[in-house]
Design an enzyme around this catalytic site. Structure first.
Site, PDB file in Angstrom:
ATOM      1  N   ASP A  57      -7.560  -9.725   1.399  1.00  0.00           N
ATOM      2  CA  ASP A  57      -7.616  -8.547   0.633  1.00  0.00           C
ATOM      3  C   ASP A  57      -5.955  -8.225   0.516  1.00  0.00           C
ATOM      4  O   ASP A  57      -5.018  -8.247   1.362  1.00  0.00           O
ATOM      5  CB  ASP A  57      -8.291  -7.329   1.515  1.00  0.00           C
ATOM      6  CG  ASP A  57      -8.252  -5.894   1.062  1.00  0.00           C
ATOM      7  OD1 ASP A  57      -8.617  -5.672  -0.082  1.00  0.00           O
ATOM      8  OD2 ASP A  57      -7.637  -5.090   1.610  1.00  0.00           O
ATOM      9  N   GLU A  82      -6.800 -11.732  -3.370  1.00  0.00           N
ATOM     10  CA  GLU A  82      -6.656 -10.606  -4.182  1.00  0.00           C
ATOM     11  C   GLU A  82      -5.361 -10.022  -4.369  1.00  0.00           C
ATOM     12  O   GLU A  82      -4.840  -9.233  -3.692  1.00  0.00           O
ATOM     13  CB  GLU A  82      -7.505  -9.484  -3.594  1.00  0.00           C
ATOM     14  CG  GLU A  82      -7.737  -8.176  -4.592  1.00  0.00           C
ATOM     15  CD  GLU A  82      -7.701  -6.872  -4.065  1.00  0.00           C
ATOM     16  OE1 GLU A  82      -8.289  -5.953  -4.572  1.00  0.00           O
ATOM     17  OE2 GLU A  82      -7.808  -6.763  -2.861  1.00  0.00           O
TER      18      GLU A  82
END
Length: 717
Positions: free
Chosen positions: A398, A451
């Site tokens: 993330d 990401e």
């Protein structure tokens, strides 16, 4: 050893002694014990000796050197017998201690945390925690009335690790660490950074849990998963927030357990033809509304759905269906909750002390100090922990951009340059490279996914070639451009034609996944269906066209739960998906389309072999902005090509000519306007025959019927 003096006894009673293991237990012909809730205390062995009170709760008496013993106490609670934790030697070995100090213990979870074990012939739990700047660390729980004087831990030299073996404790025991900081002040009670379990929120203690309870039956999957993760394989990911996918209405609307998800969720995803499940973080977190992205227990599957072995059973069930399991992993930041990592031992231990380096303004969280070897080791070992202990097939990391740049979301003057004067976080970059190298080297066949929302170079390039070493990267540019385009009224799309074509100019600069993730259906953005223009029928047609074109375009696929049947409402983590919509034909049609797109994608090499290879793609019509028509071919060696044609206006195109790469009949293999998907069943009667009619540099061409707001795919043979 000198006899116990009053000053030492008082220091023990008050929890201020610098080295209690040097006094407590059996030393030099005497026993010293700390039992604050006892009025009288005896040592039991070949003889019974009553120990004398030296200070409140501190007892001492003569005892033969090295003779084994137990303790018997008498107090307000009655009479009880127990093993003295201070009669046991250390558990950690010198090699473990050395590797921890070097920041190179890749199996850190095997030595730190709480481990059920038998030590010196006695069953109990070994606790070990890193807190180099603490004066004292104690393990506390109901077993000692949460009294930090009772079980003060042994400090293991310069490593800063503290340990203690507590005989008689069993699985399921809740515990925390009481830490006396270097300044003499007690910290808030801390959960275990390597705890394998936790209490149900809002309770915050760690819980003793055994690893390895589940008996795995996924050997076949592990042997073939590398092929399923390769750049030439079909990869179609269903992203899930387990707490809000489906709830049990008959039991107060509780979320599914891991066991229930092992059948209901896994069967559903298998039926729809996805190849992988991606879970939003299931690491333990205190606040439901963070969706798991502000974790406190990085080594614990959240108890919200069950115990660790039950999560393992869910992963195993997916593997037996041939589904890979990916976990959203959050090494970029952690919350400021008092029981967590923040100011853990009374200092900025896991985080930077300077808020210009250590505080995320956007999320009110703290940033890991990747330059500290023990912190980087803690995170790297955590990645390996999930891959090895729970057989996960991938980690989606993330907010990588927030890790890569020191000035991320910071104005000038509020960030600290790196040692070279630049904005890159060199320590975070080195950590990501080491993590990826260790993950791919230690767990063959897995994938790591970034990401990453900027154009940082080489995200999915190997570490040895100077890249970050991820297997894949989310294509955030594609997502933003295509969502912006499809949200426009079709009458205006001709003016924004390049929002669709631009993605092909960089589609092979990284190994891309095309993500329609949870981030696109929250914070007022609405659902995908809700963002489509037009009346109800046109909204569904636009959504079907979007999905059809996405599955036809280069790049692996990711779809957040609910969008596969046209969820109407914006996603909300407190409820469940609107499953009743599947009773509506239009919504059922979208689900049918996703199922068939996944089947076609898996079974058609041309649609997946070139996802990350430029030679697998060729534009046929990229410039017809006036009609908002796009056409391209997908290729794979030795396989039939696929022609993908999109008409993104509500006007049908009759006899629309396109050049073809070979002759013969080109059969319709997908039409988003099919009545099976909720469309009007307009098409090409099954096929278009190539004509010897040169068109745009090709010797053959065909005259196609393009239904309004649709994607049609054709393949010869």
């Amino acid at each position: 050893m000198a006899r116990l003096d009053a000053t030492t006894a008082r220091a023990l009673a008050e929890g201020r002694h610098a080295n209690p293991f040097s006094v407590l237990g059996a030393h030099g012909g005497q026993i010293v014990a700390l039992v604050p809730d006892a009025a009288r205390l005896w040592a039991l062995g070949t003889e019974t000796v009553e120990l004398k009170t030296a200070a409140p709760g501190v007892f001492a008496g003569d005892w033969p050197e090295a003779a084994p013993y137990r303790l018997r106490a008498e107090g307000a609670a009655g009479i009880w017998e127990f093993e003295d934790p201070y009669r046991f030697g250390p558990v950690l070995g010198e090699i473990d201690e050395y590797l921890i100090g070097e920041g190179r213990h890749r199996r850190l979870w095997q030595v730190l945390g709480a481990h059920l074990t038998t030590h010196e012939g006695v069953a109990g739990v070994h606790f070990a925690v890193w807190g180099p700047n603490a004066r004292r660390v104690s393990v506390v729980g109901a077993f000692n009335n949460w009294d930090g004087r009772r079980h003060q831990m042994r400090k293991r030299g310069a490593t800063g690790v503290w340990e203690i073996f507590l005989p008689g404790l069993a699985e399921g025991e809740a515990y925390k660490y009481e830490i006396l900081g270097h300044d003499g002040r007690l910290q808030a009670l801390k959960a275990d950074p390597l705890g394998f379990g936790a209490e149900h929120p809002p309770q915050t203690a760690s819980v003793v849990r055994a690893l390895g309870r589940h008996v795995w039956a996924d050997g076949g999957w592990l042997g073939r998963r590398a092929e399923a993760a390769s750049i030439g394989a079909p990869i179609s990911v269903y992203e899930v927030h387990l707490g809000s996918w489906r709830r049990v209405a008959a039991e107060g609307g509780r979320p599914l357990s891991y066991f229930e998800a092992a059948s209901q969720l896994v069967d559903y995803i298998d039926d729809l033809g996805f190849t992988h499940i991606e879970f939003l973080p299931i690491t333990e977190h205190p606040f439901d509304g963070s969706w798991g992205y502000q974790p406190v227990g990085l080594y614990a599957p959240t108890i919200r759905h069950g115990r660790p072995e039950e999560f393992a059973a869910l992963v195993d069930a997916a593997h037996r269906k041939g589904l890979g399991v990916i976990l959203d992993w959050v090494p970029g930041h952690f919350p400021t909750d008092a029981h967590g990592l923040a100011h853990f031992d009374g200092t900025s231990l896991y985080e930077h002390a300077d808020p210009r380096e250590g505080f995320h303004r956007d999320w009110n969280t703290l940033i890991f100090n990747y330059g500290r070897r023990e912190v980087a080791n803690y995170l790297l070992a955590n990645a390996l922990f999930w891959l090895e202990e729970y057989h996960l097939d991938g980690l989606r990391v993330d907010a990588v951009a927030s890790m890569l740049y020191r000035d991320y979301s910071r104005p000038a003057g509020e960030w600290v340059p790196n040692v070279k004067g630049g904005r890159e976080n060199l320590e975070a970059i080195a950590f990501l490279q080491e993590m990826n190298a260790a993950a791919y080297g230690g767990a063959p066949g897995i994938m790591t996914i970034a990401e990453e929302s900027t154009s940082y170079p080489g995200v999915s390039k190997p570490v040895h070639a100077g890249g970050l070493g991820f297997g894949y990267k989310w294509n955030m540019g594609w997502m933003n451009d295509w969502l912006r385009y499809f949200s426009r009224d079709p009458v205006h799309r001709r003016h924004h034609h390049n929002e669709i074509t631009f993605a092909s100019s960089y589609a092979w600069s990284e190994n891309f996944i095309l993500p329609l993730s949870h981030d696109e259906v929250v914070h007022g953005k609405g659902s995908l269906l809700g963002r489509m223009p037009g009346l109800e029928g046109e909204k569904f047609a636009n959504l079907r066209a979007f999905l059809g074109m996405m599955w036809g375009h280069p790049g692996k696929k990711l779809l957040f739960m609910g969008q596969e049947f046209g969820q109407l409402r914006e996603w909300a983590q407190a409820g469940q998906l609107d499953w009743h919509l599947l009773d509506v034909p239009a919504h059922r049609g979208v689900q049918n389309l996703v199922r068939d797109l996944n089947r076609l994608y898996r079974e058609t090499p041309a649609l997946h072999w070139g996802d990350c290879r430029a030679e697998g793609f060729e534009w046929v019509e990229a410039d017809d902005a006036a009609n908002s028509v796009y056409a391209f071919e997908r290729h794979a060696p030795g396989a039939a090509p696929v022609l993908v044609v999109a008409n993104l206006t509500p006007i049908e195109r009759v006899g629309y000519r396109l050049g073809l790469s070979q002759g013969g009949a080109w059969h319709e293999v997908m039409n988003t306007d099919s009545a099976h998907y909720g469309g009007a069943n307009r098409g090409n009667m099954g096929a278009v025959k190539a004509q010897q009619h040169g068109w745009r540099g090709r010797a053959q061409s065909g005259a196609f019927y393009l239904p309004p707001l649709s994607v049609v795919m054709f393949s010869p043979g």
